[in-house]
Design an enzyme around this catalytic site. Structure first.
Site, PDB file in Angstrom:
ATOM      1  N   HIS A 128       7.314 -12.945  29.874  1.00 47.23           N
ATOM      2  CA  HIS A 128       7.626 -11.142  30.059  1.00 47.23           C
ATOM      3  C   HIS A 128       6.792 -10.629  28.892  1.00 47.23           C
ATOM      4  CE1 HIS A 128      11.633 -11.152  32.145  1.00 47.23           C
ATOM      5  NE2 HIS A 128      11.557 -12.532  32.075  1.00 47.23           N
ATOM      6  N   ASP A 182       8.970 -14.161  25.083  1.00 45.48           N
ATOM      7  CA  ASP A 182       9.916 -13.380  25.592  1.00 45.48           C
ATOM      8  C   ASP A 182      10.931 -12.840  24.725  1.00 45.48           C
ATOM      9  OD1 ASP A 182       8.811 -14.364  28.090  1.00 45.48           O
ATOM     10  OD2 ASP A 182      10.780 -15.097  28.957  1.00 45.48           O
TER      11      ASP A 182
END
Length: 309
Positions: A118, A85
């Protein structure tokens, strides 16, 4: 260009990125190609030796990443393991992920970068990285170079055979580390299945496996963590993926720790951040930090969307 010339150029890129100045499109392309050559040799369960400092979500908060390096020590003086992330939500995803990849290419033995949920084509189109690339480069090429690179990132790491690090959590499809080693990771993060679970799951107070409110991955109880750690000779599962107000949080009777390294997340959550230092005997200590002082950053008034990602 020969290795020596490239290393010199790379050092200039790192210097530039440390000032929060982006590379140009061609430089990013070259960097991502070099990074693929390194990452393709790494395992789905990448072996890491201590001492190492373990970090959670960074989410494009570049100035706070600088603060992290100030507190934890510069790369390569300190060995780092980042649990994913790097992009989305913060205003400097481009500079943040470019710097971490540049450090990986420059000091491959000193820094390990894992994949988070992500680091995906789909998620970055919704949560900011895609739009930031368009805004900063005028086209989507840089977004494509990075999202293609993300497929190469290792899914998990194992520190000295004992501390298992990953972004999200455990999976009902996975009992052993060998199951993870056997996965084909060179793909977009799937919607379901073991690879998805490793990047999306969360520990929970309830025992057993549960449906995740995130819509991907599972929740898993202390019974699951204890069984997994015991079966694999582990002392700890270290993961990120969830905002914790103190920057780190123990759960499951210290079988699992959550580490979150983006202070005042989304520039509005008011949380501290933390990193976990593992010394050469695997003793851990947590360093907490607050946001770096900011100048001239957009004032956040828009309410950030309620997040489950």
């Amino acid at each position: 260009m020969d290795d020596k010339t490239f290393t010199k150029e790379l050092d200039q890129w790192v210097e530039q990125l440390n000032e929060c100045k982006q590379l140009n499109e061609n430089q990013v392309r070259t960097l991502c190609e070099k990074a693929k050559e390194i990452l393709t040799k790494e395992s789905n369960v990448q072996e890491v030796r201590c001492p190492v400092t373990v970090c959670g979500d960074v989410h494009g908060q570049f100035h706070d990443l600088m603060e992290l390096f100030r507190i934890g020590g510069k790369s390569p003086d300190t060995n780092y393991l980042f649990m994913g992330d790097y992009v989305d939500r913060g205003y400097y995803s481009v500079e943040t992920v470019t710097l971490l990849v540049a450090l990986k290419v420059r000091y491959p033995e000193r820094i390990t970068i894992l994949r988070g949920n992500h680091e995906s084509r789909q998620i970055t189109q919704v949560y900011g990285f895609y739009d930031e690339c368009l805004r900063k480069y005028g086209n989507a090429n840089v977004w494509k170079y990075f999202t293609d690179l993300f497929d190469y990132l290792p899914l998990t790491a194992l520190v000295d055979g004992q501390i298992f690090c990953l972004h999200g959590g455990l999976s009902p499809s996975i009992d052993t580390l060998d199951h993870i080693r056997a996965l084909d990771r060179l793909q977009e993060v799937p919607h379901e299945g073991p690879m998805c679970d490793l990047l999306w799951s969360d520990p929970d107070d309830r025992g057993g496996w549960g449906i995740s409110p995130r819509g991907a991955g599972y929740t898993f109880g202390q019974d699951i963590s204890e069984t997994f750690n015991h079966a694999n000779g582990l002392t700890l599962v270290s993961r990120a993926h969830q905002l914790v107000m103190e920057g780190y949080n123990w759960c499951h009777d210290r079988n699992v720790v959550t580490i979150f390294s983006a202070p005042n997340y989304c520039y509005r959550c008011g949380n501290q951040a933390a990193i976990m230092e593992l010394d050469d005997t695997l003793k851990y200590s947590f360093l907490q930090f607050d946001p770096a002082p900011r100048r001239g950053e957009p004032h956040v008034t828009r309410r950030t969307p309620d997040y489950f990602l």
